[in-house]
Write an enzyme that holds these catalytic residues in place. Sequence first.
Site, PDB file in Angstrom:
ATOM      1  CE1 TYR A   1      59.791  67.667  63.069  1.00  0.00           C
ATOM      2  CE2 TYR A   1      57.472  67.092  62.809  1.00  0.00           C
ATOM      3  CZ  TYR A   1      58.701  66.874  63.404  1.00  0.00           C
ATOM      4  OH  TYR A   1      58.840  65.884  64.336  1.00  0.00           O
TER       5      TYR A   1
ATOM      6  CB  CYS B   1      54.797  62.298  45.718  1.00  0.00           C
ATOM      7  SG  CYS B   1      56.249  61.399  45.148  1.00  0.00           S
TER       8      CYS B   1
ATOM      9  CG  HIS C   1      67.141  60.977  64.716  1.00  0.00           C
ATOM     10  ND1 HIS C   1      67.407  61.425  65.993  1.00  0.00           N
ATOM     11  CD2 HIS C   1      67.229  59.623  64.786  1.00  0.00           C
ATOM     12  CE1 HIS C   1      67.639  60.390  66.790  1.00  0.00           C
ATOM     13  NE2 HIS C   1      67.541  59.285  66.087  1.00  0.00           N
TER      14      HIS C   1
ATOM     15  CG  LEU D   1      75.795  72.878  79.472  1.00  0.00           C
ATOM     16  CD1 LEU D   1      77.106  73.627  79.367  1.00  0.00           C
ATOM     17  CD2 LEU D   1      74.662  73.718  78.878  1.00  0.00           C
TER      18      LEU D   1
ATOM     19  CG  ASP E   1      70.724  71.736  62.894  1.00  0.00           C
ATOM     20  OD1 ASP E   1      71.786  71.390  62.328  1.00  0.00           O
ATOM     21  OD2 ASP E   1      70.589  71.723  64.129  1.00  0.00           O
TER      22      ASP E   1
ATOM     23  CG  ASN F   1      71.465  68.057  65.951  1.00  0.00           C
ATOM     24  OD1 ASN F   1      70.848  67.495  66.859  1.00  0.00           O
ATOM     25  ND2 ASN F   1      72.581  68.726  66.146  1.00  0.00           N
TER      26      ASN F   1
ATOM     27  CB  ALA G   1      79.217  72.218  71.807  1.00  0.00           C
TER      28      ALA G   1
HETATM   29  P1  NAD Z   1      68.459  66.460  73.992  1.00  0.00           P
HETATM   30  O1  NAD Z   1      67.739  67.773  73.991  1.00  0.00           O
HETATM   31  O2  NAD Z   1      67.789  65.296  74.601  1.00  0.00           O
HETATM   32  O3  NAD Z   1      69.862  66.677  74.745  1.00  0.00           O
HETATM   33  C1  NAD Z   1      70.693  67.778  74.472  1.00  0.00           C
HETATM   34  C2  NAD Z   1      71.946  67.697  75.351  1.00  0.00           C
HETATM   35  O4  NAD Z   1      72.794  68.775  74.978  1.00  0.00           O
HETATM   36  C3  NAD Z   1      71.680  67.824  76.846  1.00  0.00           C
HETATM   37  O5  NAD Z   1      72.260  66.715  77.515  1.00  0.00           O
HETATM   38  C4  NAD Z   1      72.368  69.131  77.245  1.00  0.00           C
HETATM   39  O6  NAD Z   1      73.068  69.037  78.497  1.00  0.00           O
HETATM   40  C5  NAD Z   1      73.362  69.327  76.142  1.00  0.00           C
HETATM   41  N1  NAD Z   1      73.665  70.728  75.834  1.00  0.00           N
HETATM   42  C6  NAD Z   1      72.840  71.819  75.880  1.00  0.00           C
HETATM   43  N2  NAD Z   1      73.498  72.923  75.504  1.00  0.00           N
HETATM   44  C7  NAD Z   1      74.756  72.536  75.199  1.00  0.00           C
HETATM   45  C8  NAD Z   1      75.930  73.231  74.739  1.00  0.00           C
HETATM   46  N3  NAD Z   1      75.938  74.549  74.510  1.00  0.00           N
HETATM   47  N4  NAD Z   1      77.053  72.512  74.531  1.00  0.00           N
HETATM   48  C9  NAD Z   1      77.089  71.173  74.758  1.00  0.00           C
HETATM   49  N5  NAD Z   1      76.017  70.474  75.201  1.00  0.00           N
HETATM   50  C10 NAD Z   1      74.878  71.152  75.414  1.00  0.00           C
HETATM   51  O7  NAD Z   1      68.879  66.187  72.485  1.00  0.00           O
HETATM   52  P2  NAD Z   1      69.357  64.880  71.758  1.00  0.00           P
HETATM   53  O8  NAD Z   1      70.193  64.036  72.654  1.00  0.00           O
HETATM   54  O9  NAD Z   1      69.882  65.304  70.458  1.00  0.00           O
HETATM   55  O10 NAD Z   1      68.007  64.104  71.504  1.00  0.00           O
HETATM   56  C11 NAD Z   1      68.113  62.946  70.756  1.00  0.00           C
HETATM   57  C12 NAD Z   1      66.999  62.794  69.779  1.00  0.00           C
HETATM   58  O11 NAD Z   1      65.809  62.696  70.506  1.00  0.00           O
HETATM   59  C13 NAD Z   1      66.743  63.920  68.839  1.00  0.00           C
HETATM   60  O12 NAD Z   1      67.433  63.823  67.657  1.00  0.00           O
HETATM   61  C14 NAD Z   1      65.269  63.790  68.547  1.00  0.00           C
HETATM   62  O13 NAD Z   1      65.085  63.032  67.386  1.00  0.00           O
HETATM   63  C15 NAD Z   1      64.751  63.031  69.691  1.00  0.00           C
HETATM   64  N6  NAD Z   1      63.771  63.714  70.481  1.00  0.00           N
HETATM   65  C16 NAD Z   1      64.005  63.796  71.810  1.00  0.00           C
HETATM   66  C17 NAD Z   1      63.094  64.371  72.613  1.00  0.00           C
HETATM   67  C18 NAD Z   1      63.386  64.419  74.068  1.00  0.00           C
HETATM   68  O14 NAD Z   1      62.595  64.880  74.835  1.00  0.00           O
HETATM   69  N7  NAD Z   1      64.542  63.918  74.458  1.00  0.00           N
HETATM   70  C19 NAD Z   1      61.919  64.900  72.116  1.00  0.00           C
HETATM   71  C20 NAD Z   1      61.695  64.778  70.773  1.00  0.00           C
HETATM   72  C21 NAD Z   1      62.645  64.182  69.973  1.00  0.00           C
HETATM   73 ZN    ZN Z   2      55.461  59.262  45.802  1.00  0.00          ZN
END
Ligand code: NAD
Ligand code: ZN
Length: 232
Positions: free
Chosen positions: A55, A135, A108, A201, A93, A91, A218
């Site tokens: 992180y 803390c 999240h 996408l 960020d 996200n 996006a």
């Molecule tokens: P994701 O990475 O699973 O999906 C991202 C999506 O964005 C994809 O479907 C892709 O097609 C799309 N994309 C990529 N570039 C793009 C662009 N320029 N414009 C528009 N779309 C675009 O991410 P998520 O759905 O945010 O994941 C959900 C949550 O899952 C996260 O917040 C995280 O907490 C958690 N997480 C997921 C994974 C995993 O493997 N899915 C791993 C760790 C954590």
């Molecule tokens: Zn504390």
Amino acid sequence: MAHPSIVILTGAGISAESGLGTFRDEGGLWAQHRIEDVATPEGFARDPQLVMDFYNTRRAQAVEATENAAHRALARLQADFDGDVLLVTQNVDSLHEKAGSTDVVHMHGALNSALCGACDHRWPAPLQMQVGDACPACGAPSARPDIVWFGEMPYHMDRIEAALSQADIFAAIGTSGNVYPAAGFVQLATYAGAKTVEMNLDPSMTVNLFEETRPGKASQTVPEWVESILNG
Ligand code: NAD
Ligand code: ZN
């Protein structure tokens, strides 16, 4: 419509064009680590240093990143729409905030926040968190990233579900629809009678549940959609 209400859910895809990798990106940070190791409470208990480093690296990248046209368009929608706009993001960020959005619901968690594992106190995270940081409220050496890991309950669910139950429009942007409960929001919105639109996408896992899809990057699809809402 008297006082229309929009709920927006964003995911990693909206930040992809700002240089922050999505979870599936080949060669990305996530590809080099197993989810069980860096995104679960068990992983943190096993190897807190690995998790802090992971992180810390993501935080450093996020601080450097700049918002893109999609983040800016949503900030404009929040400012100019004659109704409610709730912006929910998966996200960790701060690019929505950098674009000028206020009241962003980080379901999240957030990289710029630290959480005490002992008393749940939150404070602004330093750029580099250390294992055993104290803390500021209770003094326990229990600082952890304020990130919702797999197996933990996402934040602000009551507020999000209340908004979805009254939504007139629900938009999901840049999210793969793999991770619940966020992947279920489209169904809650549909039950509430909302119009639903996906901007991604690639088609998400739940694309068939949406009334409308606007495929593409996006930075193009979101400004176009915002324009259509504000002028529609
Ligand atoms: P994701 O990475 O699973 O999906 C991202 C999506 O964005 C994809 O479907 C892709 O097609 C799309 N994309 C990529 N570039 C793009 C662009 N320029 N414009 C528009 N779309 C675009 O991410 P998520 O759905 O945010 O994941 C959900 C949550 O899952 C996260 O917040 C995280 O907490 C958690 N997480 C997921 C994974 C995993 O493997 N899915 C791993 C760790 C954590
Ligand atoms: Zn504390």
